[in-house]
Structure formats: structure tokens, C-alpha cells
Design a protein around this motif. Structure first.
Motif, mmCIF file in Angstrom:
data_model
loop_
_atom_site.group_PDB
_atom_site.id
_atom_site.type_symbol
_atom_site.label_atom_id
_atom_site.label_comp_id
_atom_site.label_asym_id
_atom_site.label_seq_id
_atom_site.Cartn_x
_atom_site.Cartn_y
_atom_site.Cartn_z
ATOM 1 N N SER A 218 -45.496 28.507 32.618
ATOM 2 C CA SER A 218 -45.343 28.048 31.237
ATOM 3 C C SER A 218 -45.516 29.210 30.262
ATOM 4 C CB SER A 218 -46.373 26.960 30.940
ATOM 5 O OG SER A 218 -46.386 26.635 29.560
ATOM 6 N N TYR A 254 -58.601 21.027 39.266
ATOM 7 C CA TYR A 254 -57.255 21.193 38.705
ATOM 8 C C TYR A 254 -56.402 22.177 39.497
ATOM 9 C CZ TYR A 254 -57.405 18.071 34.752
ATOM 10 O OH TYR A 254 -57.425 16.929 33.977
ATOM 11 N N LEU A 260 -48.502 20.669 36.486
ATOM 12 C CA LEU A 260 -49.305 20.670 35.267
ATOM 13 C C LEU A 260 -48.466 21.021 34.044
ATOM 14 C CD1 LEU A 260 -52.564 22.447 36.532
ATOM 15 C CD2 LEU A 260 -52.267 20.026 35.960
ATOM 16 N N ASN A 261 -47.478 21.873 34.237
ATOM 17 C CA ASN A 261 -46.538 22.268 33.167
ATOM 18 C C ASN A 261 -47.179 23.070 32.046
ATOM 19 O OD1 ASN A 261 -44.410 20.919 34.502
ATOM 20 N ND2 ASN A 261 -45.004 18.987 33.539
ATOM 21 N N VAL A 262 -48.372 23.555 32.255
ATOM 22 C CA VAL A 262 -49.023 24.451 31.302
ATOM 23 C C VAL A 262 -50.006 25.304 32.093
ATOM 24 C CG1 VAL A 262 -50.874 22.811 30.731
ATOM 25 C CG2 VAL A 262 -50.261 24.600 29.100
ATOM 26 N N LEU A 264 -53.464 27.160 32.895
ATOM 27 C CA LEU A 264 -54.873 26.941 32.582
ATOM 28 C C LEU A 264 -55.636 28.222 32.856
ATOM 29 C CD1 LEU A 264 -55.512 23.413 34.177
ATOM 30 C CD2 LEU A 264 -54.850 23.960 31.823
ATOM 31 N N ILE A 401 -52.992 17.199 28.500
ATOM 32 C CA ILE A 401 -51.817 17.649 29.257
ATOM 33 C C ILE A 401 -50.783 16.524 29.319
ATOM 34 C CG2 ILE A 401 -50.995 18.339 31.539
ATOM 35 C CD1 ILE A 401 -53.663 19.805 31.928
ATOM 36 N N ARG A 402 -51.236 15.298 29.550
ATOM 37 C CA ARG A 402 -50.300 14.157 29.640
ATOM 38 C C ARG A 402 -49.548 13.949 28.337
ATOM 39 N NH1 ARG A 402 -49.664 8.721 28.710
ATOM 40 N NH2 ARG A 402 -51.494 8.628 27.343
ATOM 41 N N TYR A 405 -47.512 17.771 27.682
ATOM 42 C CA TYR A 405 -46.769 18.569 28.660
ATOM 43 C C TYR A 405 -46.113 17.740 29.764
ATOM 44 C CZ TYR A 405 -49.171 22.352 26.308
ATOM 45 O OH TYR A 405 -49.644 23.220 25.355
ATOM 46 N N THR A 406 -46.008 16.418 29.577
ATOM 47 C CA THR A 406 -45.287 15.598 30.550
ATOM 48 C C THR A 406 -44.253 14.734 29.844
ATOM 49 O OG1 THR A 406 -46.942 13.835 30.392
ATOM 50 C CG2 THR A 406 -47.244 15.498 32.124
#
Length: 406
Positions: A218, A254, A260-262, A264, A401-402, A405-406
Motif C-alpha cells: 500500500s 495482525y 489488510l490493504n494497508v 502496518l 481498516i474495515r 481499506y476494504t
């Protein structure tokens, strides 16, 4: 993602060794002031824990000022009592009598003068004026020194920083609860002489931030942070072994998730006790240089105190505040939420750069926490309190995140 959040919560609650990092830091390493050999051992331990969790790791070093007492003595009528100089105390050797203020407040200082006297005031336990503010008022009122009385009985003295702008103008020390009340009684009966000697040394030290990364490709990176440094008198179980334990558990959990699309980035900061030196250095060098694009910083400081009030603070984002408010309600989490800035934590430098900050703490302000003392030890903590706080932190991260990033 809702099912993933539930899975994160379940994984955290099923952990059998969530207190282990705290016990290791306190019992095997002990007090770990930034720049010390013990801090280096703590950094190595945390980096190894990140690597066990399959995170890619790195370190970020920075230089900061250090202060240590070369000479110190404190006596009341030639009788010694438990006492300790505050970090960055002014130098001096002096004797005098005291001016006592029970509950330091701006109103109490409005017309007070202490010319030629030593200001004696009680600790507020975070519920009133900070010691740096009291010192400023003491200097403005003509005091020749400042004595803070510890709130907790038992011969306990509390370490802390006394100045945010270099060496203080006057000597500043903390004395035990018993010594403070003895001094107060003696002062009321007749003149009593207090003798203080402080000679401190300023130097340079190298602090080390420890970084564990989960890279997804990302363009954005959420930073999660907790400080691992302590004062030289404190094992630091609550402050901030609890925050480090929360950070390490979230990194472990995690790192096992997909999509996750990001990115961490889990960072164990050093030199927080000296005024957020580690987090400030990292923010200036990595974030403001745009080496890392950061849409959010999540900070964990003093995350689990049994029967304390658990609080989530959100700043610089009304949207995140609303999102987390709904999350707490839907899961019936045992936490309040507010939109206060993250004063006194490593989230503050990011807040100043207009980055949204979420911070989590659990503190009982009606009881002693033993922060900054030799009694901040692991047996005062419980697994359930730490699991509860860490599970909530895991759900907070998952919900953010939800939503984005989803």
C-alpha cells in the motif's frame, strides 16, 4: 472484516502468556532509561519478538540530551528522608524554610509569593497542575527551590522531568509522603530548616526506536506505537510494559492476517519520558520527509490497570471518532471515548502534525499507579485487564481498516 475482528478478539483472549513481555522487561532487564545499556537490551528483546512474529524489522537511532545527578542530598533539620531529584533539576546548595500549598492550582498561585522560601506542594497524580507548571509558578513567585510531596505512602518517591526547556532555574526534588507531612507539621509548629544540594550533569545519549513492519504494498502506513523506556528508578510494568505487551500482541495477531490493504508499522519508542524525543525524531525524519505516508497513529500508553477507567481518545478526525463510538456500542466494550488531544504521550508529536491519533489507556486516578517509582512491578497487573484492553485495541484497528481499506 467483522468476522476478522471477532477472530482477532478471540485470538487475544486465548493468549496464555500476554504478561510475559512485561515480566521479562521488568525482572530480567529492569529500569531502562533511554540511551542506557538496559534500554539496548530491551530494544533487542522487542526486535526479536517482532521477528518471531514474522515482521520485517529495523531500528531508528536519534540523539538526545541526558541528565544525571552527580551530587544530591536532602535533609530536614539534619535528618535525612527518602528523596530524589527531578530530571533536569536546577543546580544549587541551599537552606531555607517552606511555603506549603496542598492542592496546586492556578487560583492558588494567583497572588502567592514565596520570596526566599522553598515551595512545598503535593503531587496531583495527573488530576491537577503538572509539576513543570508548578515549577514555573514557583520561579515566578520568587521560590529558591521546589519540593513535591509524593501522594503514595510507604517511603515512595516519584521520578519525572521538571523542565521542558533545559535545566530548571531552581533545584526541584520529590520527597516521600511521610517526609512531606513531617515537614508540613514542623513548619506549622515553628520555623524549620530544609537543606538541599543538587549538582547534575548534562550529556548526550543515543536512543533507539524499534520498528516492526507488515508490508502490503500500500501507499499508506498506519503507525502503532508504545514507549519502552522508563526512569532509572522504575521497572516500568504499568508504564509502559502494558503498552509494549499490547503492541507486541497486536503485531503477532495482525501478521497472520491477509488482505489488510494497508501497511502496518509497529514502533517501540524510546525517550518518551524525556518529552517524546523518540516519537518526535521519527515523525520529523520519516513522516514529515514523506518517507512514510501516515493516515493514522495509534498509541498505547499504560493500557491496563485493574479496575481502572479504560479510555479511547481520538483527535484530528471526527469520522474516526464516530466510527469507534459505534464500535464500542455494538460490541459493548468496557471503554469510554472522548476527543481530547493525546497530551503526555507519544501520540502528541503526530497530533501536532495534524495526523489523526487514537490512544488507549486504562488508569485509576483515585488510586496510586506507582508510575515512575520502584514499585511499578508486574504483580499489580492482571491478565484479564491486559487482554481486555488489547482485544479492544485489536478491534479498533480492525474497524478502522474495515471502514477505509476494504
Amino acid at each position: 472484516m467483522t468476522n476478522i475482528i471477532k477472530g482477532v478478539i478471540s485470538e487475544i483472549w486465548s493468549s496464555k502468556q500476554i504478561l510475559s513481555p512485561i515480566i521479562h522487561l521488568c525482572d530480567q532487564i529492569g529500569p531502562r532509561p533511554s540511551g542506557s545499556d538496559a534500554a539496548g537490551q530491551a530494544a533487542d528483546f522487542i526486535q526479536t519478538e517482532f521477528e518471531i512474529g514474522n515482521l520485517t524489522t529495523s531500528t531508528h537511532e536519534f540523539t538526545h540530551n541526558s541528565w544525571s545527578p552527580e551530587e544530591f542530598s536532602f535533609a530536614i533539620e539534619n535528618q535525612t528522608f527518602p528523596a530524589i531529584p527531578f530530571n533536569l533539576s536546577g543546580n544549587g546548595q541551599l537552606s531555607g524554610d517552606c511555603y506549603y500549598i496542598a492542592n496546586p492550582s492556578k487560583k492558588a498561585f494567583e497572588h502567592a509569593r514565596f520570596d526566599g522560601k522553598i515551595l512545598l506542594a503535593e503531587s496531583s497524580h495527573g488530576m491537577g497542575m503538572h509539576r513543570t507548571e508548578i515549577l514555573k509558578k514557583a520561579v515566578e513567585g520568587g521560590a529558591i527551590a521546589y519540593i513535591q510531596v509524593a501522594k503514595t505512602p510507604g517511603g515512595i518517591v516519584e521520578k519525572g522531568i521538571i523542565s521542558t526547556k533545559g535545566i530548571a532555574e531552581i533545584p526541584a526534588v520529590c520527597i516521600s509522603y511521610e517526609a512531606g507531612h513531617f515537614l508540613r507539621r514542623k513548619s506549622q509548629q515553628a520555623g524549620v530548616t530544609v537543606t538541599i544540594k543538587v549538582k547534575g550533569k548534562v550529556g548526550l545519549a543515543i536512543g533507539k526506536n524499534v520498528i516492526g513492519n507488515i508490508n502490503t504494498g500500500s501507499d499508506e502506513t498506519i503507525i502503532l506505537g508504545a514507549h519502552y523506556d522508563t526512569w532509572e528508578n522504575s521497572p516500568g510494568a504499568f508504564d509502559n510494559g502494558t503498552g509494549i505487551a499490547t503492541l507486541l500482541k497486536l503485531a503477532e495477531v495482525y501478521s497472520q492476517l491477509e488482505q489488510l490493504n494497508v501497511n502496518l508499522q509497529f514502533i517501540a519508542f524510546s525517550a518518551e519520558e524525556l518529552g517524546f524525543k523518540g516519537s518526535t525524531a521519527y515523525k520529523e525524519e520519516a513522516v514529515e520527509s514523506r518517507e512514510v505516508s501516515v493516515p493514522l497513529m495509534v498509541n498505547f500508553d499504560c493500557t491496563a490497570y485493574p479496575r481502572g477507567q479504560r479510555t479511547i481518545s481520538v483527535s484530528n478526525s471526527n469520522a474516526i471518532y464516530d466510527t469507534l463510538g459505534h464500535l464500542l456500542e455494538s460490541f459493548n466494550f468496557d471503554s469510554t471515548i472522548n476527543n481530547r488531544p493525546p497530551f503526555g504521550t507519544d501520540g502528541f508529536p503526530f497530533y501536532l502534525s495534524k495526523i489523526p491519533v487514537v490512544s488507549l489507556e486504562q488508569i485509576d486516578k483515585t488510586k496510586p499507579s506507582y508510575m515512575h517509582t520502584a514499585f511499578d512491578t508486574p504483580e499489580k497487573l492482571t491478565e484479564d485487564s491486559l487482554k481486555n484492553s488489547t482485544a479492544i485495541a485489536g478491534a479498533v484497528l480492525g474497524e478502522i481498516i474495515r471502514q477505509k481499506y476494504t
